[in-house]
Design a protein around this motif. Structure first.
Motif, mmCIF file in Angstrom:
data_model
loop_
_atom_site.group_PDB
_atom_site.id
_atom_site.type_symbol
_atom_site.label_atom_id
_atom_site.label_comp_id
_atom_site.label_asym_id
_atom_site.label_seq_id
_atom_site.Cartn_x
_atom_site.Cartn_y
_atom_site.Cartn_z
ATOM 1 N N TYR A 123 47.633 85.858 91.402
ATOM 2 C CA TYR A 123 46.413 86.504 91.881
ATOM 3 C C TYR A 123 45.192 85.577 91.749
ATOM 4 O O TYR A 123 44.373 85.469 92.662
ATOM 5 N N SER A 124 45.075 84.931 90.608
ATOM 6 C CA SER A 124 43.890 84.104 90.372
ATOM 7 C C SER A 124 43.912 82.829 91.206
ATOM 8 O O SER A 124 42.859 82.329 91.618
ATOM 9 N N THR A 125 45.101 82.278 91.461
ATOM 10 C CA THR A 125 45.200 81.120 92.348
ATOM 11 C C THR A 125 44.727 81.481 93.750
ATOM 12 O O THR A 125 43.977 80.727 94.383
ATOM 13 N N VAL A 126 45.146 82.645 94.249
ATOM 14 C CA VAL A 126 44.693 83.098 95.573
ATOM 15 C C VAL A 126 43.177 83.314 95.578
ATOM 16 O O VAL A 126 42.482 82.894 96.512
ATOM 17 N N ALA A 127 42.660 83.959 94.535
ATOM 18 C CA ALA A 127 41.220 84.239 94.476
ATOM 19 C C ALA A 127 40.404 82.949 94.510
ATOM 20 O O ALA A 127 39.424 82.834 95.261
ATOM 21 N N THR A 128 40.801 81.964 93.701
ATOM 22 C CA THR A 128 40.051 80.708 93.652
ATOM 23 C C THR A 128 40.191 79.925 94.948
ATOM 24 O O THR A 128 39.213 79.345 95.450
ATOM 25 N N ALA A 129 41.400 79.894 95.515
ATOM 26 C CA ALA A 129 41.630 79.120 96.737
ATOM 27 C C ALA A 129 40.780 79.653 97.887
ATOM 28 O O ALA A 129 40.170 78.861 98.628
ATOM 29 N N PHE A 130 40.701 80.959 98.045
ATOM 30 C CA PHE A 130 39.918 81.508 99.149
ATOM 31 C C PHE A 130 38.418 81.383 98.886
ATOM 32 O O PHE A 130 37.632 81.247 99.835
ATOM 33 N N LEU A 131 38.008 81.416 97.621
ATOM 34 C CA LEU A 131 36.599 81.132 97.312
ATOM 35 C C LEU A 131 36.241 79.711 97.742
ATOM 36 O O LEU A 131 35.202 79.478 98.386
ATOM 37 N N LEU A 132 37.109 78.760 97.403
ATOM 38 C CA LEU A 132 36.843 77.371 97.754
ATOM 39 C C LEU A 132 37.120 77.094 99.235
ATOM 40 O O LEU A 132 36.747 76.038 99.741
ATOM 41 N N GLY A 133 37.771 78.027 99.931
ATOM 42 C CA GLY A 133 37.839 77.951 101.381
ATOM 43 C C GLY A 133 36.542 78.388 102.024
ATOM 44 O O GLY A 133 36.179 77.905 103.102
ATOM 45 N N VAL A 162 39.282 88.259 100.833
ATOM 46 C CA VAL A 162 40.598 88.022 100.234
ATOM 47 C C VAL A 162 40.453 87.773 98.736
ATOM 48 O O VAL A 162 41.265 88.259 97.931
ATOM 49 N N THR A 163 39.419 87.014 98.356
ATOM 50 C CA THR A 163 39.138 86.814 96.927
ATOM 51 C C THR A 163 38.908 88.151 96.234
ATOM 52 O O THR A 163 39.437 88.404 95.139
ATOM 53 N N LEU A 164 38.114 89.023 96.857
ATOM 54 C CA LEU A 164 37.856 90.350 96.291
ATOM 55 C C LEU A 164 39.141 91.149 96.174
ATOM 56 O O LEU A 164 39.399 91.786 95.138
ATOM 57 N N LEU A 165 39.975 91.129 97.218
ATOM 58 C CA LEU A 165 41.225 91.889 97.186
ATOM 59 C C LEU A 165 42.134 91.408 96.060
ATOM 60 O O LEU A 165 42.719 92.231 95.329
ATOM 61 N N ALA A 166 42.254 90.089 95.885
ATOM 62 C CA ALA A 166 43.080 89.558 94.798
ATOM 63 C C ALA A 166 42.538 90.005 93.442
ATOM 64 O O ALA A 166 43.302 90.362 92.536
ATOM 65 N N GLY A 167 41.207 90.005 93.304
ATOM 66 C CA GLY A 167 40.602 90.443 92.056
ATOM 67 C C GLY A 167 40.843 91.915 91.774
ATOM 68 O O GLY A 167 41.142 92.305 90.635
ATOM 69 N N VAL A 168 40.737 92.743 92.801
ATOM 70 C CA VAL A 168 40.968 94.181 92.640
ATOM 71 C C VAL A 168 42.417 94.456 92.244
ATOM 72 O O VAL A 168 42.698 95.247 91.335
ATOM 73 N N LEU A 169 43.361 93.808 92.921
ATOM 74 C CA LEU A 169 44.778 94.024 92.616
ATOM 75 C C LEU A 169 45.098 93.612 91.178
ATOM 76 O O LEU A 169 45.845 94.308 90.477
ATOM 77 N N ASP A 170 44.536 92.492 90.739
ATOM 78 C CA ASP A 170 44.792 92.052 89.370
ATOM 79 C C ASP A 170 44.153 92.998 88.370
ATOM 80 O O ASP A 170 44.738 93.314 87.328
#
Length: 504
Positions: free
Chosen positions: A285-295, A482-490
């Motif tokens: 989850y956190s890898t996805v959140a960070t990757a989309f933030l840096l996208g 997408v970052t928000l969604l990953a954060g919510v799911l986690d």
């Protein structure tokens, strides 16, 4: 192999502050080298008589080399010790910076940028592995807080610093100095690392001597080729067909790593990246959140710089100064967030994503109002300012959460995987955001006007650029969603499991 240090209190090793200095200064240099070049490109074009393709590779060569070696370098640090790999990365980066600053033609500059990118790719995963090994508890949160501070400063202050250097030294020595400034810091960093970072000690549980085969060379080659195939289409137009073999190579890499995992009891050789790593929810989850933030982040600031200079006719320094308040916010807030992330990290991710989206929405309003002449330019910095606290919340928290449940023996490889995802998404996000911007600009009929002579607030050119910026920022919002969604799911997963408080 691990780096050991005598432990003091609160998870802080003896000499912890000195360790952070030797880790974070090279990190700052490697990230600043990404953003400072954007301001220097016009001077490079004039000084070296470079073509547009040459300039494209000044950026692409660094990004590709950086992304390709991250996972293999992280795994190598896990196997043979992170200190020697870290020093080697600093020296490669320094040599590449020196060669870049002394380049006599575009080919030499681009080869030097590849060498610089390799150095960055080697040193970066070692930083995460060392922090994960020698800091614990609150001290680890503080260390990652400072890590987030440096990431924010490196990305945000690069354009400002480049504008100041070129303005002070002139175009020719200005662009060269943006590279050469890394050399003394690199040499000092390598020396201080040798003196201050405790030498690696063999992990007694790891047993026998490591060979090159333990690095999993087949997995390393498959992943490197897949990363190149994934990144190039988003860097160089007209290469979209490379995505097909890239996906095939990625599948082959996954199957190979799974096979290595199954055969590990017989071969006694672990895969470069253990597939079970992706079954750790906090890591995924956190890898996805960070990757989309840096996208999202580089595209936001690239559009801001383009609109400021080409749409409004302002200077590169003005464009750089607009991002400075957000960098200051990151610098001030990240240490505090790091001290509290062990209790509120999952909540910080959600709040940071919401705040980032709100800042981008305000930025859309500001672009429109400034372009039409209704608001003064400085209001853009005010509207985008919340992105600074959002970045501090996100970068610090996701870094801690990404590595929290990762075994120490896999910290380097895990850090490499996470940063590779970040590099790939940076390329994809930058292409998507700027592509949307230029498509909207072309549709308005203003795409060919880049002189800046007729560009000023209230002019038709400015209005067209403002509308294009709004279209691009919608893509930024989509990435942040997408970052928000990953954060919510986690957060929901942790809330249901009663694990909102992180234990070390």
């Amino acid at each position: 192999m691990t780096e050991q240090a005598p432990r003091s209190t609160g998870g802080q090793p003896a000499g912890g502050n000195r360790i952070l200095v030797v880790l974070l200064v090279p990190l700052f240099m490697s990230l600043m080298s990404v953003s400072v070049v954007n301001v220097a490109l016009p001077a490079i074009e004039t000084g070296l008589h470079a073509s547009s393709a040459d300039l494209q590779w000044v950026l692409a060569g660094y990004a590709l080399a950086f992304g390709v070696v991250l996972v293999a370098a992280g795994r190598a640090g896990d196997l043979w010790g992170r200190k020697p790999l870290f020093i080697a990365g600093i020296l490669l980066f320094t040599a590449g910076s020196l060669a870049s600053g002394l380049a006599v033609d575009p080919l030499m500059l681009n080869l030097a940028r590849v060498l610089t990118g390799l150095g960055s790719g080697v040193l970066n995963p070692q930083i995460i592995g060392i922090i994960q090994n020698v800091f614990h508890g609150r001290a680890r949160g503080r260390a990652y807080g400072l890590f987030g501070t440096v990431v924010g400063l490196g990305v945000a202050i690069g354009p400002t610093l480049g504008g100041v250097i070129i303005g002070a030294l002139g175009p020719e020595w200005g662009w060269r100095t943006t590279f050469l400034v890394n050399v003394p810091f690199g040499i000092l960093g390598a020396v201080l690392t040798a003196l201050w970072l405790h030498p690696p000690q063999r992990d007694r549980a790891s047993g026998d001597r490591r060979s090159l085969a333990d690095l999993d060379p087949v997995g390393a080659v498959l992943l490197a080729a897949a990363v190149v195939g994934l990144m190039i289409p988003f860097i160089l137009p007209g290469t979209w067909l490379l995505l097909v073999p890239a996906v095939v190579l990625l599948v082959l890499w996954w199957l190979w790593e799974a096979r290595m995992r199954v055969r590990m009891p017989q071969t006694r050789r672990a895969p470069m990246v253990d597939p079970s790593l992706f079954r750790i929810p906090s890591f995924s989850y956190s890898t996805v959140a960070t990757a989309f933030l840096l996208g999202a982040m580089p595209g936001l600031w690239a559009v801001q710089a383009i609109v400021t200079q080409q749409g409004l006719g302002l200077s590169a320094l003005a464009a750089g100064l607009t991002s400075l308040p957000t960098a200051v916010a990151v610098m001030v807030l990240s240490p505090w967030i790091g001290n509290h992330v062990h209790r509120r990290g999952p909540l910080f991710v959600m709040l940071g994503a919401l705040l980032a989206i709100a800042a981008v929405v305000l930025g859309m309003v500001a672009f429109h109002q400034i372009a039409t002449g209704s608001w003064p330019y400085w209001t853009l910095a005010v509207c985008l300012f919340p992105f600074g606290p959002a970045q501090a919340l996100l970068m610090t928290s996701t870094q801690v959460l990404t590595m929290h449940e990762v075994p120490l023996h896999a910290a380097g490889a895990a850090g490499g995987v996470s940063q590779t995802a970040q590099r790939v998404m940076t390329a994809i996000g930058l292409a998507a955001v700027t592509g949307s911007f230029y498509a909207s600009l072309a549709a308005s009929g203003a795409g060919g006007d880049h002189s800046g002579a007729a560009a000023s607030a209230g002019s038709p050119v400015a209005v067209a650029y403002g509308q294009a910026a709004d279209a691009a920022l919608l893509v930024v919002i989509g990435l942040l969603a997408v970052t928000l969604l990953a954060g919510v799911l986690d957060y929901v997963r942790r809330y249901r499991g009663g694990t909102l408080v992180l234990e070390d």
